[in-house]
Motif scaffolding. Sequence first.
Motif, mmCIF file in Angstrom:
data_model
loop_
_atom_site.group_PDB
_atom_site.id
_atom_site.type_symbol
_atom_site.label_atom_id
_atom_site.label_comp_id
_atom_site.label_asym_id
_atom_site.label_seq_id
_atom_site.Cartn_x
_atom_site.Cartn_y
_atom_site.Cartn_z
ATOM 1 N N GLU A 8 0.840 -1.215 0.000
ATOM 2 C CA GLU A 8 0.000 0.000 0.000
ATOM 3 C C GLU A 8 0.871 1.258 0.000
ATOM 4 O OE1 GLU A 8 -0.476 -2.659 2.173
ATOM 5 O OE2 GLU A 8 -2.027 -3.388 0.785
ATOM 6 N N GLU A 9 1.934 1.234 0.798
ATOM 7 C CA GLU A 9 2.834 2.394 0.824
ATOM 8 C C GLU A 9 3.528 2.568 -0.532
ATOM 9 O OE1 GLU A 9 4.897 0.964 4.527
ATOM 10 O OE2 GLU A 9 4.793 3.103 5.027
ATOM 11 N N ILE A 10 3.903 1.453 -1.127
ATOM 12 C CA ILE A 10 4.573 1.529 -2.437
ATOM 13 C C ILE A 10 3.615 2.113 -3.479
ATOM 14 C CG2 ILE A 10 5.538 0.101 -4.303
ATOM 15 C CD1 ILE A 10 6.909 -1.559 -2.052
ATOM 16 N N LYS A 11 2.340 1.793 -3.369
ATOM 17 C CA LYS A 11 1.344 2.381 -4.284
ATOM 18 C C LYS A 11 1.307 3.902 -4.154
ATOM 19 C CE LYS A 11 -2.266 -0.771 -5.208
ATOM 20 N NZ LYS A 11 -3.431 -1.414 -4.631
ATOM 21 N N LYS A 12 1.318 4.375 -2.902
ATOM 22 C CA LYS A 12 1.317 5.830 -2.693
ATOM 23 C C LYS A 12 2.599 6.439 -3.248
ATOM 24 C CE LYS A 12 -1.424 5.699 1.528
ATOM 25 N NZ LYS A 12 -1.366 5.874 2.984
ATOM 26 N N MET A 13 3.723 5.763 -3.015
ATOM 27 C CA MET A 13 5.000 6.294 -3.518
ATOM 28 C C MET A 13 5.034 6.283 -5.047
ATOM 29 S SD MET A 13 7.830 4.975 -0.773
ATOM 30 C CE MET A 13 9.073 6.116 -1.402
ATOM 31 N N ARG A 100 0.961 12.472 -0.419
ATOM 32 C CA ARG A 100 0.278 11.448 0.393
ATOM 33 C C ARG A 100 1.203 10.851 1.461
ATOM 34 N NH1 ARG A 100 -2.893 7.734 -3.903
ATOM 35 N NH2 ARG A 100 -3.665 6.740 -2.021
ATOM 36 N N GLY A 101 2.043 11.727 2.052
ATOM 37 C CA GLY A 101 2.867 11.290 3.174
ATOM 38 C C GLY A 101 4.225 10.713 2.819
#
Length: 248
Positions: A8-13, A100-101
């Motif tokens: 999920e974090e990789i998607k945001k990145m 997104r952070g």
Amino acid sequence: MIELKTPEEIKKMRAGNLIVAEILSRIQEEAKPGVTTADLERLAEKLLAKKRAVSAFKNYQGYPSTLCTSVNEGVIHGIPSKRVLKEGDILSVDFGVFYRGYYGDAAISIPIGSVSDEAQRLLDTAEEALYQAIDKARVGNRLSDISAAIQSYVEQRGFSVVRDFVGHGIGRKLHEEPQIPNFGPPGMGVRLKAGMVLAIEPMINAGKSEVTILSDGWSAVTKDRSLSAHFEHSVAITENGPFILSKP
Ligand code: MF3
Ligand code: CO
């Protein structure tokens, strides 16, 4: 400690890095003889204002701009200015966002009009060194396999690798562990794991590897004033191999 990212974090990145890539490609289109580096800075700011993202570099440790624009002997951290680009120059543009952070970070080096064969060869070598390095960003390899791939490719082609600046982990911070030198023997350092996200960024010189910082406190230039080139991608290590987040 190296922060591993979830899918999920990789998607945001990925989303932030696609903004980086899109704006870099617009800058590449506009970087022509007669344009100033400040014009490119204005373009980046204008395009960024349409996104829900902010500049990663502006105000970072006091850095004054959204872009780093380094011309010819400029290695990195060149501050956009009234300098007019001319036919035959090479321009390195480094750009990052916070979205997104998470941070995204990438760089390209661009020929301005037509450039000398040596300049083109330097650009091609820096870009290919980045891809050789990315190919080592695989589960089970060691960190310095990335470093060694860059050094051996670049030196084989008769150029040198900058020692004073390194690539880095990236995520909730612009600079996370680990540091990624662009030189060194293979087979050393941590084992690469799925979920690591690395900003890999070879900086290479036509002449010697030494750099000096100009009186503005930021601009790094080659000490011998030879040409320099820089390419960077943010890359996620996955079970299926390297995922170049900043490549559309
Ligand atoms: N890509 C460079 C880095 O990761 C850009 C930093 S510019 C700065 O360090 F202004 F933010 F320092
Ligand atoms: Co970087």
